[in-house]
Design an enzyme around this catalytic site. Structure first.
Site, mmCIF file in Angstrom:
data_model
loop_
_atom_site.group_PDB
_atom_site.id
_atom_site.type_symbol
_atom_site.label_atom_id
_atom_site.label_comp_id
_atom_site.label_asym_id
_atom_site.label_seq_id
_atom_site.Cartn_x
_atom_site.Cartn_y
_atom_site.Cartn_z
ATOM 1 N N LYS A 93 5.379 8.226 5.588
ATOM 2 C CA LYS A 93 4.139 7.449 5.455
ATOM 3 C C LYS A 93 3.001 8.306 4.908
ATOM 4 O O LYS A 93 2.185 7.818 4.132
ATOM 5 C CB LYS A 93 3.738 6.852 6.801
ATOM 6 C CG LYS A 93 4.725 5.808 7.265
ATOM 7 C CD LYS A 93 4.095 4.616 7.901
ATOM 8 C CE LYS A 93 5.171 3.564 7.980
ATOM 9 N NZ LYS A 93 4.767 2.239 8.164
ATOM 10 N N LYS B 296 14.611 0.709 3.098
ATOM 11 C CA LYS B 296 14.421 -0.291 4.156
ATOM 12 C C LYS B 296 13.522 -1.442 3.692
ATOM 13 O O LYS B 296 12.520 -1.206 3.027
ATOM 14 C CB LYS B 296 13.770 0.436 5.354
ATOM 15 C CG LYS B 296 13.627 -0.367 6.602
ATOM 16 C CD LYS B 296 12.865 0.408 7.668
ATOM 17 C CE LYS B 296 11.413 0.013 7.645
ATOM 18 N NZ LYS B 296 10.685 0.136 8.892
ATOM 19 N N LYS C 180 7.535 -4.273 5.847
ATOM 20 C CA LYS C 180 6.379 -5.172 5.798
ATOM 21 C C LYS C 180 5.312 -4.692 4.830
ATOM 22 O O LYS C 180 4.645 -5.468 4.193
ATOM 23 C CB LYS C 180 5.747 -5.234 7.187
ATOM 24 C CG LYS C 180 6.090 -6.485 7.931
ATOM 25 C CD LYS C 180 5.224 -6.615 9.149
ATOM 26 C CE LYS C 180 5.883 -6.027 10.357
ATOM 27 N NZ LYS C 180 5.242 -4.854 10.895
HETATM 28 P P1 ATP Z 1 5.536 -1.055 8.077
HETATM 29 O O1 ATP Z 1 6.167 -1.284 6.758
HETATM 30 O O2 ATP Z 1 4.104 -1.504 8.140
HETATM 31 O O3 ATP Z 1 5.731 0.338 8.588
HETATM 32 P P2 ATP Z 1 7.798 -2.272 9.319
HETATM 33 O O4 ATP Z 1 8.261 -3.297 8.353
HETATM 34 O O5 ATP Z 1 8.570 -0.996 9.364
HETATM 35 O O6 ATP Z 1 6.256 -2.002 9.123
HETATM 36 P P3 ATP Z 1 7.375 -2.522 12.167
HETATM 37 O O7 ATP Z 1 6.290 -3.310 12.734
HETATM 38 O O8 ATP Z 1 7.154 -1.047 12.084
HETATM 39 O O9 ATP Z 1 7.805 -3.011 10.716
HETATM 40 O O10 ATP Z 1 8.719 -2.770 12.946
HETATM 41 C C1 ATP Z 1 8.881 -3.651 14.005
HETATM 42 C C2 ATP Z 1 10.305 -3.574 14.484
HETATM 43 O O11 ATP Z 1 11.186 -4.079 13.481
HETATM 44 C C3 ATP Z 1 10.791 -2.169 14.815
HETATM 45 O O12 ATP Z 1 11.612 -2.213 15.948
HETATM 46 C C4 ATP Z 1 11.565 -1.781 13.589
HETATM 47 O O13 ATP Z 1 12.554 -0.834 13.886
HETATM 48 C C5 ATP Z 1 12.165 -3.108 13.163
HETATM 49 N N1 ATP Z 1 12.378 -3.178 11.697
HETATM 50 C C6 ATP Z 1 11.421 -3.092 10.740
HETATM 51 N N2 ATP Z 1 11.973 -3.172 9.517
HETATM 52 C C7 ATP Z 1 13.311 -3.312 9.709
HETATM 53 C C8 ATP Z 1 14.440 -3.452 8.828
HETATM 54 N N3 ATP Z 1 14.303 -3.437 7.516
HETATM 55 N N4 ATP Z 1 15.657 -3.600 9.384
HETATM 56 C C9 ATP Z 1 15.816 -3.632 10.712
HETATM 57 N N5 ATP Z 1 14.816 -3.492 11.601
HETATM 58 C C10 ATP Z 1 13.578 -3.336 11.116
#
Ligand code: ATP
Ligand code: LTN
Length: 336
Positions: free
Chosen positions: A114, A196, A199
């Site tokens: 990040k 991955k 969001k």
């Molecule tokens: P950001 O991109 O803002 O870092 P993020 O998409 O990684 O956000 P989080 O809010 O950090 O989402 O994650 C919430 C939950 O969803 C966590 O338990 C994380 O491990 C899970 N998660 C997020 N993205 C994925 C993915 N692509 N596959 C499986 N689990 C996910």
């Protein structure tokens, strides 16, 4: 009563990755762990570790709360709340920072990833983010923490901190265990299946949002990257695109990867993609309908108010106990 705790950042619209890696898992865990109470929160304090537009953040917080509920969580065994509304999270973050080492935070891979992406400087809160997360968990004596694969390292740090504090100040915290789903713990981007689905990603073609209409879902799946082999087979190294689609289907249907592969072994890529798109659309339809009912209703605020009050009671008590053990303030009876 035993507790299960988890949080999701309101850092953008919810996508299929967060749903399959986290929320869907919360729903099935509520059935599996029928004795546990769930504390689930919208991690807005985590979201502001990187730049956010305040208006969008507030809207995303509300949307996320409605989506959590729309996904089918049982309200009787759930305290759903907004992290910043429970002041003990901020308090705990500071206390724990005094016991976390720079060296262990420097090893966190999410921080390194990040930090590289920030265009306007890296906040010190992004660096100490895992400590805030440890506090979120330890405040509630969580036995289990359901998360996706990317949070494993943060959970290890939480366990280390809890053990360190227990050894030093006497039994204070339950040492939590992560619960990582067997299938769906890492959903990848549709165009970039080695990355991955996230969001905060800006390439919408990589993502399926939970509120996307059927035609967009179909379009995104049909244009997902595959390979030239032509056989639907799970092989993340050599066939990351097809393997990701197999994972999505398996996770939605709660099937193993092997059974899903067997189902599509002799299917063309075009028909397989159609089946994946249909499955996503079918699965999201009731969630979207429930979301639209909730988002404009006062029920949502009632649930969040109740969640905030339930969580505050437990969290304040824990923060006060820790403050006392640390020798902070005067030794007076904690206020209720
Ligand atoms: P950001 O991109 O803002 O870092 P993020 O998409 O990684 O956000 P989080 O809010 O950090 O989402 O994650 C919430 C939950 O969803 C966590 O338990 C994380 O491990 C899970 N998660 C997020 N993205 C994925 C993915 N692509 N596959 C499986 N689990 C996910
Ligand atoms: N850091 C997590 C979100 C999160 C969380 C938590 C998850 C914040 N606090 C406590 C489980 C328990 C993330 O980035 N996905």
């Amino acid at each position: 009563m035993k507790h299960i705790v988890s949080g999701i950042k309101p850092s953008g619209d919810l996508n299929l990755g967060t749903y399959l890696g986290a929320i869907k898992n919360f729903v099935s865990l509520q059935e599996r762990f029928s004795e546990h109470h769930f504390f689930l929160f919208i991690a807005d304090l985590h979201a502001i570790t990187v730049a956010q537009d305040p208006q969008k953040l507030r809207q995303a917080t509300k949307n996320l709360a409605a989506l959590y509920l729309a996904c089918g969580l049982q309200e009787e065994r759930l305290s759903l709340f907004v992290q910043s509304e429970v002041a003990a999270h901020t308090q705990m973050n500071y206390y724990l920072q005094c016991f976390a080492y720079m060296g262990e935070l420097e090893r966190m891979t999410q921080f390194k990833d990040k930090a590289q992406k920030q265009e306007t400087g890296v906040s010190s809160a992004l660096f100490t983010y895992p400590v805030l997360m440890a506090g979120d968990i330890l405040l509630y004596d969580a036995e289990y923490v359901p998360v996706g694969d990317d949070q494993k390292q943060h959970l290890e740090l939480t366990r280390d901190l809890a053990t360190r504090m227990n050894n030093r100040f006497g039994e204070l915290f339950v040492v939590p265990k992560p619960l990582i789903p067997k299938v769906g713990a890492r959903i990848m981007g549709l165009q970039n299946p080695t990355k991955k689905m996230s969001k905060s990603d800006t390439n919408v073609k990589d993502i399926i949002y939970l509120l996307d209409p059927p035609n967009i879902i179909e379009k995104r799946i049909k244009s997902a990257v595959t390979d030239s082999e032509g056989t639907v087979r799970f092989d993340p190294q050599n066939k990351p695109g097809i393997s990701n689609l197999l994972t999505i289907y398996a996770a939605l249907e709660s099937l193993s990867i092997e059974d899903t592969q067997a189902r599509f072994e002799s299917t063309s890529y075009a028909d397989f993609k159609q089946a994946v798109a249909d499955k996503i659309i079918e699965h999201l339809k009731p969630i979207q309908a429930r979301y639209h009912e909730l988002i404009g209703s006062s029920t949502l605020d009632d649930i969040l108010n109740r969640g905030r009050d339930d969580a505050s009671k437990i969290a304040n008590k824990k923060a006060q106990t820790l403050a006392k053990r640390l020798g902070l303030g005067r030794n007076i009876k904690p206020s209720r």
